[in-house]
Design an enzyme around this catalytic site. Structure first.
Site, PDB file in Angstrom:
ATOM      1  CB  THR A 220      -8.117   9.830   1.405  1.00  0.00           C
ATOM      2  OG1 THR A 220      -8.931   8.685   1.580  1.00  0.00           O
ATOM      3  CG2 THR A 220      -7.642  10.286   2.779  1.00  0.00           C
ATOM      4  CG  ASP A 221     -13.180   7.910   0.654  1.00  0.00           C
ATOM      5  OD1 ASP A 221     -12.068   7.499   1.072  1.00  0.00           O
ATOM      6  OD2 ASP A 221     -14.002   7.169   0.071  1.00  0.00           O
ATOM      7  CD  GLU A 222      -9.039   5.181   4.193  1.00  0.00           C
ATOM      8  OE1 GLU A 222      -8.558   5.112   5.338  1.00  0.00           O
ATOM      9  OE2 GLU A 222      -8.859   4.320   3.323  1.00  0.00           O
TER      10      GLU A 222
ATOM     11  CE1 TYR B 174      -3.242   7.664   3.627  1.00  0.00           C
ATOM     12  CE2 TYR B 174      -5.499   6.869   3.871  1.00  0.00           C
ATOM     13  CZ  TYR B 174      -4.528   7.523   3.124  1.00  0.00           C
ATOM     14  OH  TYR B 174      -4.839   8.042   1.884  1.00  0.00           O
TER      15      TYR B 174
ATOM     16  CE  LYS C  46      -3.814  12.211   2.161  1.00  0.00           C
ATOM     17  NZ  LYS C  46      -2.784  12.678   1.186  1.00  0.00           N
TER      18      LYS C  46
HETATM   19  P1  NAD Z   1       1.258   5.407  -3.317  1.00  0.00           P
HETATM   20  O1  NAD Z   1       1.608   4.856  -1.976  1.00  0.00           O
HETATM   21  O2  NAD Z   1       1.087   4.475  -4.459  1.00  0.00           O
HETATM   22  O3  NAD Z   1       2.381   6.454  -3.772  1.00  0.00           O
HETATM   23  C1  NAD Z   1       2.880   7.436  -2.906  1.00  0.00           C
HETATM   24  C2  NAD Z   1       4.116   8.064  -3.572  1.00  0.00           C
HETATM   25  O4  NAD Z   1       4.592   9.100  -2.699  1.00  0.00           O
HETATM   26  C3  NAD Z   1       5.272   7.086  -3.777  1.00  0.00           C
HETATM   27  O5  NAD Z   1       5.800   7.226  -5.078  1.00  0.00           O
HETATM   28  C4  NAD Z   1       6.287   7.486  -2.727  1.00  0.00           C
HETATM   29  O6  NAD Z   1       7.630   7.239  -3.089  1.00  0.00           O
HETATM   30  C5  NAD Z   1       6.000   8.971  -2.592  1.00  0.00           C
HETATM   31  N1  NAD Z   1       6.436   9.474  -1.275  1.00  0.00           N
HETATM   32  C6  NAD Z   1       6.146   8.941  -0.064  1.00  0.00           C
HETATM   33  N2  NAD Z   1       6.741   9.656   0.901  1.00  0.00           N
HETATM   34  C7  NAD Z   1       7.387  10.674   0.287  1.00  0.00           C
HETATM   35  C8  NAD Z   1       8.165  11.762   0.748  1.00  0.00           C
HETATM   36  N3  NAD Z   1       8.417  11.931   2.059  1.00  0.00           N
HETATM   37  N4  NAD Z   1       8.677  12.632  -0.148  1.00  0.00           N
HETATM   38  C9  NAD Z   1       8.451  12.463  -1.488  1.00  0.00           C
HETATM   39  N5  NAD Z   1       7.725  11.435  -1.980  1.00  0.00           N
HETATM   40  C10 NAD Z   1       7.201  10.557  -1.099  1.00  0.00           C
HETATM   41  O7  NAD Z   1      -0.014   6.295  -3.094  1.00  0.00           O
HETATM   42  P2  NAD Z   1      -1.295   6.483  -4.025  1.00  0.00           P
HETATM   43  O8  NAD Z   1      -2.238   5.388  -3.775  1.00  0.00           O
HETATM   44  O9  NAD Z   1      -0.852   6.794  -5.402  1.00  0.00           O
HETATM   45  O10 NAD Z   1      -1.921   7.805  -3.364  1.00  0.00           O
HETATM   46  C11 NAD Z   1      -1.450   9.095  -3.770  1.00  0.00           C
HETATM   47  C12 NAD Z   1      -2.182  10.154  -2.973  1.00  0.00           C
HETATM   48  O11 NAD Z   1      -3.589  10.044  -3.183  1.00  0.00           O
HETATM   49  C13 NAD Z   1      -1.979  10.066  -1.464  1.00  0.00           C
HETATM   50  O12 NAD Z   1      -1.898  11.381  -0.968  1.00  0.00           O
HETATM   51  C14 NAD Z   1      -3.213   9.362  -0.960  1.00  0.00           C
HETATM   52  O13 NAD Z   1      -3.508   9.751   0.361  1.00  0.00           O
HETATM   53  C15 NAD Z   1      -4.260   9.890  -1.932  1.00  0.00           C
HETATM   54  N6  NAD Z   1      -5.413   8.994  -2.182  1.00  0.00           N
HETATM   55  C16 NAD Z   1      -5.200   7.665  -2.492  1.00  0.00           C
HETATM   56  C17 NAD Z   1      -6.311   6.867  -2.788  1.00  0.00           C
HETATM   57  C18 NAD Z   1      -6.152   5.413  -3.169  1.00  0.00           C
HETATM   58  O14 NAD Z   1      -7.159   4.707  -3.289  1.00  0.00           O
HETATM   59  N7  NAD Z   1      -4.946   4.908  -3.413  1.00  0.00           N
HETATM   60  C19 NAD Z   1      -7.594   7.409  -2.741  1.00  0.00           C
HETATM   61  C20 NAD Z   1      -7.755   8.768  -2.403  1.00  0.00           C
HETATM   62  C21 NAD Z   1      -6.647   9.546  -2.143  1.00  0.00           C
HETATM   63  O1  DAU Z   2     -10.765   5.406   0.492  1.00  0.00           O
HETATM   64  C1  DAU Z   2      -9.559   5.863  -0.049  1.00  0.00           C
HETATM   65  C2  DAU Z   2      -8.415   5.050   0.507  1.00  0.00           C
HETATM   66  O2  DAU Z   2      -8.460   3.779  -0.128  1.00  0.00           O
HETATM   67  C3  DAU Z   2      -7.051   5.709   0.279  1.00  0.00           C
HETATM   68  O3  DAU Z   2      -7.004   6.915   0.982  1.00  0.00           O
HETATM   69  C4  DAU Z   2      -5.922   4.790   0.750  1.00  0.00           C
HETATM   70  O4  DAU Z   2      -4.677   5.364   0.441  1.00  0.00           O
HETATM   71  C5  DAU Z   2      -6.061   3.458   0.040  1.00  0.00           C
HETATM   72  O5  DAU Z   2      -5.066   2.556   0.526  1.00  0.00           O
HETATM   73  C6  DAU Z   2      -7.438   2.861   0.248  1.00  0.00           C
HETATM   74  O6  DAU Z   2      -7.613   2.464   1.621  1.00  0.00           O
HETATM   75  P1  DAU Z   2      -8.336   1.076   2.009  1.00  0.00           P
HETATM   76  O7  DAU Z   2      -7.886   0.691   3.351  1.00  0.00           O
HETATM   77  O8  DAU Z   2      -9.801   1.160   1.764  1.00  0.00           O
HETATM   78  O9  DAU Z   2      -7.686   0.119   0.862  1.00  0.00           O
HETATM   79  P2  DAU Z   2      -7.171  -1.392   0.930  1.00  0.00           P
HETATM   80  O10 DAU Z   2      -6.918  -1.802  -0.482  1.00  0.00           O
HETATM   81  O11 DAU Z   2      -6.068  -1.577   1.913  1.00  0.00           O
HETATM   82  O12 DAU Z   2      -8.427  -2.188   1.474  1.00  0.00           O
HETATM   83  C7  DAU Z   2      -9.675  -2.138   0.796  1.00  0.00           C
HETATM   84  C8  DAU Z   2     -10.662  -2.941   1.627  1.00  0.00           C
HETATM   85  O13 DAU Z   2     -10.301  -4.328   1.570  1.00  0.00           O
HETATM   86  C9  DAU Z   2     -10.645  -2.570   3.101  1.00  0.00           C
HETATM   87  O14 DAU Z   2     -11.986  -2.660   3.607  1.00  0.00           O
HETATM   88  C10 DAU Z   2      -9.781  -3.639   3.749  1.00  0.00           C
HETATM   89  C11 DAU Z   2     -10.020  -4.853   2.871  1.00  0.00           C
HETATM   90  N1  DAU Z   2      -8.877  -5.781   2.714  1.00  0.00           N
HETATM   91  C12 DAU Z   2      -7.668  -5.259   2.376  1.00  0.00           C
HETATM   92  C13 DAU Z   2      -6.583  -6.078   2.202  1.00  0.00           C
HETATM   93  C14 DAU Z   2      -5.224  -5.497   1.871  1.00  0.00           C
HETATM   94  C15 DAU Z   2      -9.073  -7.143   2.831  1.00  0.00           C
HETATM   95  O15 DAU Z   2     -10.191  -7.615   3.101  1.00  0.00           O
HETATM   96  N2  DAU Z   2      -7.996  -7.965   2.647  1.00  0.00           N
HETATM   97  C16 DAU Z   2      -6.754  -7.497   2.352  1.00  0.00           C
HETATM   98  O16 DAU Z   2      -5.789  -8.302   2.219  1.00  0.00           O
END
Ligand code: NAD
Ligand code: DAU
Length: 346
Positions: free
Chosen positions: A129-131, A154, A158
């Site tokens: 992730t970019d975080e 988190y 990562k």
């Molecule tokens: P998500 O939470 O939707 O899905 C995560 C999946 O991993 C789930 O299906 C869960 O059951 C599985 N999982 C969790 N723990 C596990 C374990 N111990 N063993 C096997 N499976 C397990 O997540 P996502 O949003 O699809 O993100 C997927 C990946 O991409 C993550 O590594 C996250 O850090 C990265 N990522 C997410 C975002 C975003 O915006 N969502 C952005 C950049 C990177």
């Molecule tokens: O940047 C990549 C990341 O983006 C991934 O690595 C993470 O897995 C993914 O969850 C996401 O993280 P964020 O914390 O940015 O996503 P989230 O949807 O939780 O929140 C997006 C923005 O909105 C953040 O600034 C917090 C804000 N927010 C979130 C929620 C859930 C609100 O203002 N209200 C809310 O109820």
């Protein structure tokens, strides 16, 4: 190739599995523990496909993962399994440390033994992730050279996993590629993340929680664009390299929420204006101010470009949730009264 996808029942993992099966000739073995964030309904379109298999397993369970390697003999892994929600990592970091750090270590160690065992062309793609780069001020973008400065449990977990993947490449010469992507959105996203949370609460006429002043900025990417980037880096990325992935769509949270409200007014009109539901609530502790990705390396070296703009992608997303109530109503029934969609109090 036969690709082991971890976390393939999650939001991005399921988009990747669908992409690999629909648009490539690869085989997929999806390994997932099926936590609260997983949803096999997102993979219904792959049911019965001979190139797709599902295995329920925990990436921390060495014996189970070893068995998957022995049985399926994958040509590579795209590792997405993780605890992914920042708010949950603040409420309870333990699972994040276990899955994101110990789980990634377990996979790296098993993959390393597998390569030494003769599977020389095996490749480990670590999805991050970019975080990990921390928070930006008003200007600038994260490049692949930006020093790590994770701020939440988190992102720290990562970042740790990224360092492990890097070290396994450097020390053991494990063929590793890595991607660091910005915020994803699109169909099949669990409704605890900002966009589906606001969308579904808006549809139900519930208050829409915006943390702080709503001026935090995220860089949004449509999930299918991320899935294409992952497949491309897995196939063509250079060992030992990392690639930033992002959509050049920086938007302040309040603007995201207002845009969803306007789309709901248009596509699912009610007697009230959806923006009247917006409430500014207590901020997330340690809330990163701004993320922005410089994706020029993957664009230049691998020819990847996002297809969706935030406008086209968000409209498609709202339309998808309106047309696919079966998917999210089943989640709501499963988790009613739990964390899902819970708003922090103003
Ligand atoms: P998500 O939470 O939707 O899905 C995560 C999946 O991993 C789930 O299906 C869960 O059951 C599985 N999982 C969790 N723990 C596990 C374990 N111990 N063993 C096997 N499976 C397990 O997540 P996502 O949003 O699809 O993100 C997927 C990946 O991409 C993550 O590594 C996250 O850090 C990265 N990522 C997410 C975002 C975003 O915006 N969502 C952005 C950049 C990177
Ligand atoms: O940047 C990549 C990341 O983006 C991934 O690595 C993470 O897995 C993914 O969850 C996401 O993280 P964020 O914390 O940015 O996503 P989230 O949807 O939780 O929140 C997006 C923005 O909105 C953040 O600034 C917090 C804000 N927010 C979130 C929620 C859930 C609100 O203002 N209200 C809310 O109820």
């Amino acid at each position: 190739m036969r690709i082991l996808v971890t976390g393939g029942a999650g939001f991005i993992g399921s988009a990747l599995c669908r992409h690999l099966i629909s648009d490539t000739a690869h085989e997929v073995v999806n390994l997932d523990k099926l936590t609260y964030a997983a949803n096999l309904d997102s993979l219904k379109s792959l049911d019965g496909n001979p190139r797709y298999r599902f295995v329920k397993a925990d990436i921390c369970d060495r014996a189970a993962v070893d068995a998957v390697f022995r049985e399926h003999k994958p040509d590579g892994i795209i590792h997405l399994a993780a605890e992914s929600h920042v708010d949950r990592s603040i409420d309870g970091p333990g699972e994040f440390i276990k899955t994101n750090i110990v789980g990634t270590y377990t996979l790296l160690d098993i993959a390393n033994a597998y390569v030494r065992d003769g599977h020389k062309s095996f490749r480990f793609h670590h999805v991050s992730t970019d975080e990990v780069y921390g928070s930006l001020g008003d200007t600038g973008e994260f490049t692949e050279e930006t020093p790590y400065a994770p701020n939440s449990p988190y992102s720290a977990s990562k970042a740790s996993s990224d360092h492990l993947a890097r070290a396994w490449h450097h020390t053991f010469h494990l063929p590793v590629v890595m991607t660091n992507c910005s915020n994803n959105y699109g169909p099949f996203q669990f409704p605890e993340k900002l966009i589906p949370l606001v969308l579904l609460r808006g549809l139900e006429g519930k208050e829409l929680p915006v943390y702080g002043k709503g001026d935090n900025v995220r860089d949004w990417l449509y999930v299918d664009d991320h899935a294409r980037a992952l497949a491309l880096v897995f196939e063509k990325g250079v060992d030992g390299e990392k690639y930033n992935v992002g959509g050049h769509n920086e938007v302040a949270n309040i603007k995201v929420v207002e845009t969803i409200c306007a789309l709901l007014d248009e596509l699912a009109p009610k007697a009230f204006k959806h923006r009247d539901l917006i409430r500014f609530v207590q901020d997330r502790p340690g809330h990163d101010k701004r993320y922005a990705i410089d994706a020029s390396k993957i664009e230049r070296e691998l020819g990847w470009k996002p297809r969706e703009t935030f406008e086209t992608g968000l409209k498609a997303t709202v339309a998808w949730y309106l047309e696919n109530r079966w998917w999210w109503e089943a989640i709501q029934a499963r988790y009613s009264g739990q964390r899902l969609g819970l708003a922090k109090k103003a």
